[in-house]
Design a protein around this motif. Structure first.
Motif, PDB file in Angstrom:
ATOM      1  N   ALA A  61      61.462 -36.111   9.050  1.00 42.01           N
ATOM      2  CA  ALA A  61      60.888 -37.306   8.679  1.00 42.01           C
ATOM      3  C   ALA A  61      59.302 -37.424   9.102  1.00 42.01           C
ATOM      4  O   ALA A  61      58.378 -37.451   8.371  1.00 42.01           O
ATOM      5  N   TRP A  62      59.176 -36.741  10.392  1.00 41.06           N
ATOM      6  CA  TRP A  62      57.733 -36.575  10.716  1.00 41.06           C
ATOM      7  C   TRP A  62      57.046 -35.433   9.996  1.00 41.06           C
ATOM      8  O   TRP A  62      55.938 -35.466   9.534  1.00 41.06           O
ATOM      9  N   ARG A  63      57.679 -34.390   9.761  1.00 36.93           N
ATOM     10  CA  ARG A  63      57.262 -33.205   9.051  1.00 36.93           C
ATOM     11  C   ARG A  63      56.929 -33.605   7.603  1.00 36.93           C
ATOM     12  O   ARG A  63      55.858 -33.409   6.992  1.00 36.93           O
ATOM     13  N   GLU A  64      57.709 -34.479   7.031  1.00 37.00           N
ATOM     14  CA  GLU A  64      57.582 -34.885   5.698  1.00 37.00           C
ATOM     15  C   GLU A  64      56.198 -35.853   5.552  1.00 37.00           C
ATOM     16  O   GLU A  64      55.357 -35.927   4.692  1.00 37.00           O
ATOM     17  N   ALA A  65      56.400 -36.756   6.532  1.00 37.49           N
ATOM     18  CA  ALA A  65      55.119 -37.821   6.582  1.00 37.49           C
ATOM     19  C   ALA A  65      53.742 -37.223   6.891  1.00 37.49           C
ATOM     20  O   ALA A  65      52.878 -37.176   6.255  1.00 37.49           O
ATOM     21  N   ALA A  66      53.803 -35.838   7.667  1.00 40.44           N
ATOM     22  CA  ALA A  66      52.555 -35.244   8.009  1.00 40.44           C
ATOM     23  C   ALA A  66      52.081 -34.396   6.889  1.00 40.44           C
ATOM     24  O   ALA A  66      50.948 -34.565   6.428  1.00 40.44           O
ATOM     25  N   ALA A  67      52.833 -33.962   6.063  1.00 41.50           N
ATOM     26  CA  ALA A  67      52.815 -32.912   5.111  1.00 41.50           C
ATOM     27  C   ALA A  67      52.327 -34.009   3.885  1.00 41.50           C
ATOM     28  O   ALA A  67      51.311 -33.639   2.842  1.00 41.50           O
ATOM     29  N   THR A  68      52.633 -35.124   3.860  1.00 40.22           N
ATOM     30  CA  THR A  68      52.240 -35.960   2.696  1.00 40.22           C
ATOM     31  C   THR A  68      50.794 -36.496   3.159  1.00 40.22           C
ATOM     32  O   THR A  68      49.761 -36.597   2.232  1.00 40.22           O
ATOM     33  N   PHE A  69      50.500 -36.860   4.180  1.00 42.25           N
ATOM     34  CA  PHE A  69      49.182 -37.095   4.909  1.00 42.25           C
ATOM     35  C   PHE A  69      48.240 -36.136   4.545  1.00 42.25           C
ATOM     36  O   PHE A  69      47.085 -36.313   3.840  1.00 42.25           O
ATOM     37  N   GLN A  70      48.681 -34.784   4.856  1.00 39.89           N
ATOM     38  CA  GLN A  70      47.724 -33.546   4.607  1.00 39.89           C
ATOM     39  C   GLN A  70      47.299 -33.464   3.191  1.00 39.89           C
ATOM     40  O   GLN A  70      46.212 -32.966   2.745  1.00 39.89           O
ATOM     41  N   ALA A  71      48.287 -33.435   2.232  1.00 36.37           N
ATOM     42  CA  ALA A  71      47.960 -33.282   0.937  1.00 36.37           C
ATOM     43  C   ALA A  71      47.240 -34.470   0.523  1.00 36.37           C
ATOM     44  O   ALA A  71      46.144 -34.283  -0.334  1.00 36.37           O
ATOM     45  N   ALA A  72      47.297 -35.836   0.776  1.00 38.14           N
ATOM     46  CA  ALA A  72      46.358 -36.768   0.183  1.00 38.14           C
ATOM     47  C   ALA A  72      45.018 -36.438   1.014  1.00 38.14           C
ATOM     48  O   ALA A  72      44.034 -36.713   0.140  1.00 38.14           O
ATOM     49  N   VAL A  73      44.721 -35.968   1.905  1.00 35.72           N
ATOM     50  CA  VAL A  73      43.432 -35.791   2.732  1.00 35.72           C
ATOM     51  C   VAL A  73      42.960 -34.815   1.933  1.00 35.72           C
ATOM     52  O   VAL A  73      41.715 -35.030   1.591  1.00 35.72           O
ATOM     53  N   THR A  74      43.395 -33.694   1.522  1.00 37.87           N
ATOM     54  CA  THR A  74      43.060 -32.594   0.647  1.00 37.87           C
ATOM     55  C   THR A  74      42.673 -32.966  -0.870  1.00 37.87           C
ATOM     56  O   THR A  74      41.503 -33.063  -1.121  1.00 37.87           O
ATOM     57  N   ALA A  75      43.422 -33.970  -1.324  1.00 39.39           N
ATOM     58  CA  ALA A  75      43.127 -34.384  -2.514  1.00 39.39           C
ATOM     59  C   ALA A  75      41.897 -35.397  -2.603  1.00 39.39           C
ATOM     60  O   ALA A  75      41.031 -35.316  -3.520  1.00 39.39           O
ATOM     61  N   HIS A  76      41.807 -36.332  -1.603  1.00 38.74           N
ATOM     62  CA  HIS A  76      40.772 -37.250  -1.491  1.00 38.74           C
ATOM     63  C   HIS A  76      39.572 -36.593  -1.294  1.00 38.74           C
ATOM     64  O   HIS A  76      38.465 -36.845  -1.803  1.00 38.74           O
TER      65      HIS A  76
END
Length: 79
Positions: free
Chosen positions: A35-50
């Protein structure tokens, strides 16, 4: 130059921090940290996109979000 931090990035990082906190309460297992890895990956992808959409430095944006979540400014509204 101040970086505009969208609320969705704040919420995603808070979620990742919370999942990491939960994972650290138990002995390591791949399932326990999923769950932590998934949440961290989601955050990283959103930061990159923004960062790409806003034309700002990805690393500066990530650091600004993490600072806002981990070291928030005290509220001036509190008495």
């Amino acid at each position: 130059m101040a970086i505009d931090i969208p609320e969705d990035l704040i919420m995603l990082e808070r979620s990742a921090v919370e999942e990491q906190r939960k994972a650290l309460t138990k002995p390591y297992t791949a399932e326990g940290w999923a769950a932590w890895r998934e949440a961290a990956a989601t955050f990283q992808a959103a930061v990159t996109a923004h960062a790409e959409a806003a034309g700002v430095s990805r690393s500066a944006l990530e650091m600004a979000v993490k600072k806002a979540v981990l070291h928030p400014e005290p509220s001036l509204d509190e008495d």
